[in-house]
Design a protein around this motif. Structure first.
Motif, PDB file in Angstrom:
ATOM      1  N   LEU A 249       8.737 -10.903  -6.639  1.00  0.00           N
ATOM      2  CA  LEU A 249       8.887  -9.933  -7.716  1.00  0.00           C
ATOM      3  C   LEU A 249       8.077 -10.443  -8.906  1.00  0.00           C
ATOM      4  O   LEU A 249       8.490 -11.372  -9.596  1.00  0.00           O
ATOM      5  N   GLU A 250       6.905  -9.854  -9.102  1.00  0.00           N
ATOM      6  CA  GLU A 250       6.082 -10.207 -10.260  1.00  0.00           C
ATOM      7  C   GLU A 250       6.522  -9.334 -11.424  1.00  0.00           C
ATOM      8  O   GLU A 250       6.764  -8.138 -11.263  1.00  0.00           O
ATOM      9  N   VAL A 251       6.605  -9.934 -12.599  1.00  0.00           N
ATOM     10  CA  VAL A 251       7.048  -9.215 -13.789  1.00  0.00           C
ATOM     11  C   VAL A 251       5.865  -9.053 -14.738  1.00  0.00           C
ATOM     12  O   VAL A 251       5.157 -10.011 -15.046  1.00  0.00           O
ATOM     13  N   PHE A 252       5.674  -7.804 -15.163  1.00  0.00           N
ATOM     14  CA  PHE A 252       4.624  -7.448 -16.117  1.00  0.00           C
ATOM     15  C   PHE A 252       5.294  -6.699 -17.259  1.00  0.00           C
ATOM     16  O   PHE A 252       5.524  -5.485 -17.154  1.00  0.00           O
TER      17      PHE A 252
ATOM     18  N   LEU B 122       6.668  -5.714  -9.917  1.00  0.00           N
ATOM     19  CA  LEU B 122       5.868  -5.425  -8.730  1.00  0.00           C
ATOM     20  C   LEU B 122       6.497  -6.166  -7.564  1.00  0.00           C
ATOM     21  O   LEU B 122       6.515  -7.398  -7.543  1.00  0.00           O
ATOM     22  N   VAL B 123       7.083  -5.411  -6.630  1.00  0.00           N
ATOM     23  CA  VAL B 123       7.709  -6.012  -5.451  1.00  0.00           C
ATOM     24  C   VAL B 123       6.586  -6.460  -4.522  1.00  0.00           C
ATOM     25  O   VAL B 123       5.689  -5.688  -4.199  1.00  0.00           O
ATOM     26  N   ARG B 124       6.674  -7.722  -4.110  1.00  0.00           N
ATOM     27  CA  ARG B 124       5.630  -8.296  -3.275  1.00  0.00           C
ATOM     28  C   ARG B 124       6.212  -8.891  -2.009  1.00  0.00           C
ATOM     29  O   ARG B 124       7.225  -9.577  -2.033  1.00  0.00           O
TER      30      ARG B 124
ATOM     31  N   LEU C 246       5.322  -0.915  -5.924  1.00  0.00           N
ATOM     32  CA  LEU C 246       4.880  -1.669  -4.758  1.00  0.00           C
ATOM     33  C   LEU C 246       3.754  -0.925  -4.070  1.00  0.00           C
ATOM     34  O   LEU C 246       3.548   0.274  -4.290  1.00  0.00           O
ATOM     35  N   LEU C 247       3.028  -1.670  -3.264  1.00  0.00           N
ATOM     36  CA  LEU C 247       2.004  -1.113  -2.390  1.00  0.00           C
ATOM     37  C   LEU C 247       2.378  -1.490  -0.969  1.00  0.00           C
ATOM     38  O   LEU C 247       2.785  -2.624  -0.714  1.00  0.00           O
ATOM     39  N   THR C 248       2.254  -0.550  -0.040  1.00  0.00           N
ATOM     40  CA  THR C 248       2.581  -0.855   1.345  1.00  0.00           C
ATOM     41  C   THR C 248       1.623  -0.145   2.292  1.00  0.00           C
ATOM     42  O   THR C 248       1.211   0.985   2.029  1.00  0.00           O
ATOM     43  N   THR C 249       1.314  -0.829   3.368  1.00  0.00           N
ATOM     44  CA  THR C 249       0.515  -0.217   4.427  1.00  0.00           C
ATOM     45  C   THR C 249       1.355   0.027   5.671  1.00  0.00           C
ATOM     46  O   THR C 249       0.912   0.709   6.582  1.00  0.00           O
ATOM     47  N   THR C 250       2.564  -0.527   5.712  1.00  0.00           N
ATOM     48  CA  THR C 250       3.363  -0.452   6.944  1.00  0.00           C
ATOM     49  C   THR C 250       4.822  -0.035   6.739  1.00  0.00           C
ATOM     50  O   THR C 250       5.487   0.282   7.715  1.00  0.00           O
ATOM     51  N   ALA C 251       5.323  -0.051   5.518  1.00  0.00           N
ATOM     52  CA  ALA C 251       6.768   0.122   5.329  1.00  0.00           C
ATOM     53  C   ALA C 251       7.137   1.289   4.422  1.00  0.00           C
ATOM     54  O   ALA C 251       8.200   1.283   3.798  1.00  0.00           O
TER      55      ALA C 251
ATOM     56  N   THR D 203      -6.066   2.336   0.671  1.00  0.00           N
ATOM     57  CA  THR D 203      -5.278   3.206   1.555  1.00  0.00           C
ATOM     58  C   THR D 203      -3.782   2.888   1.507  1.00  0.00           C
ATOM     59  O   THR D 203      -2.983   3.655   2.037  1.00  0.00           O
ATOM     60  N   ALA D 204      -3.403   1.786   0.872  1.00  0.00           N
ATOM     61  CA  ALA D 204      -1.987   1.431   0.764  1.00  0.00           C
ATOM     62  C   ALA D 204      -1.248   2.495  -0.051  1.00  0.00           C
ATOM     63  O   ALA D 204      -1.765   3.020  -1.032  1.00  0.00           O
ATOM     64  N   VAL D 205      -0.036   2.791   0.368  1.00  0.00           N
ATOM     65  CA  VAL D 205       0.794   3.760  -0.342  1.00  0.00           C
ATOM     66  C   VAL D 205       1.411   3.078  -1.556  1.00  0.00           C
ATOM     67  O   VAL D 205       1.977   1.985  -1.453  1.00  0.00           O
ATOM     68  N   CYS D 206       1.290   3.726  -2.691  1.00  0.00           N
ATOM     69  CA  CYS D 206       1.869   3.226  -3.937  1.00  0.00           C
ATOM     70  C   CYS D 206       3.223   3.901  -4.121  1.00  0.00           C
ATOM     71  O   CYS D 206       3.355   5.112  -3.935  1.00  0.00           O
ATOM     72  N   MET D 207       4.247   3.103  -4.493  1.00  0.00           N
ATOM     73  CA  MET D 207       5.597   3.634  -4.640  1.00  0.00           C
ATOM     74  C   MET D 207       6.254   3.099  -5.905  1.00  0.00           C
ATOM     75  O   MET D 207       5.892   2.019  -6.388  1.00  0.00           O
ATOM     76  N   ARG D 208       7.235   3.868  -6.400  1.00  0.00           N
ATOM     77  CA  ARG D 208       7.935   3.503  -7.636  1.00  0.00           C
ATOM     78  C   ARG D 208       9.435   3.733  -7.461  1.00  0.00           C
ATOM     79  O   ARG D 208       9.878   4.668  -6.800  1.00  0.00           O
ATOM     80  N   PHE D 209      10.202   2.876  -8.130  1.00  0.00           N
ATOM     81  CA  PHE D 209      11.656   3.013  -8.204  1.00  0.00           C
ATOM     82  C   PHE D 209      12.050   2.795  -9.657  1.00  0.00           C
ATOM     83  O   PHE D 209      11.712   1.766 -10.243  1.00  0.00           O
TER      84      PHE D 209
END
Length: 154
Positions: free
Chosen positions: A54-57, A62-64, A99-104, A138-144
């Motif tokens: 979890l990177e904090v800005f 940003l979930v990693r 977060l960015l994800t290509t698989t989840a 191509t990674a999907v960007c998501m927000r919570f």
């Protein structure tokens, strides 16, 4: 799951373990050096069962690199890990997690993360190595939105 579930912050001596787990799961790891304040072991009853970052800005996170060991997958550990990350984000008074994800993508959708355009991500988060060089476009960007959880389970 049967025991006490916790996130334990990593130290410099743990970086090789993180790099190995990330590499084995095809996740980027060449930027983790010096970022132990953002890396956590996922533990149950003192047994390491995964890792997460979890990177904090400023007011955003940003979930990693969520990795649950193959031997315990599909038992709710990933879900509990993200719930713990959300609680950590609340403690840090973060407004939103990205977060960015290509698989989840489907996994995170079930946990109330919503796909968004990269343009909708705060500039400070977009400057991270995750956004600028580590993850493909191509990674999907998501927000919570952290304050939308209210401490309830999903």
């Amino acid at each position: 799951m049967s025991g006490k579930f916790v996130l334990q912050q990593a130290s410099e001596k743990d970086l090789d373990i993180f790099a190995e787990k990330l590499g084995k799961n095809d996740l980027p790891f060449d930027d983790i050096c010096g970022k132990t304040q953002h890396l956590y072991f996922v533990k149950e009853r003192d047994k390491q069962i995964g890792i997460v970052g979890l990177e904090v800005f400023e007011e955003y996170g940003l979930v990693r690199s969520l990795v649950v060991d193959a031997s315990v997958r599909n038992r709710g550990y990933g879900r509990n890990t993200i719930e713990s990350v959300i609680q950590l984000a609340k403690l840090k008074k973060l407004k939103a997690l990205y977060l960015l994800t290509t698989t989840a993508e489907e996994f995170f959708r079930k946990l109330q993360f919503k796909p968004i355009s990269r343009e909708d991500v705060p500039h400070i988060v977009k400057q991270s190595e995750e956004f600028t060089r580590l993850c493909p476009m191509t990674a999907v960007c998501m927000r919570f939105f952290v304050d939308s959880c209210n401490g309830e389970h999903f």
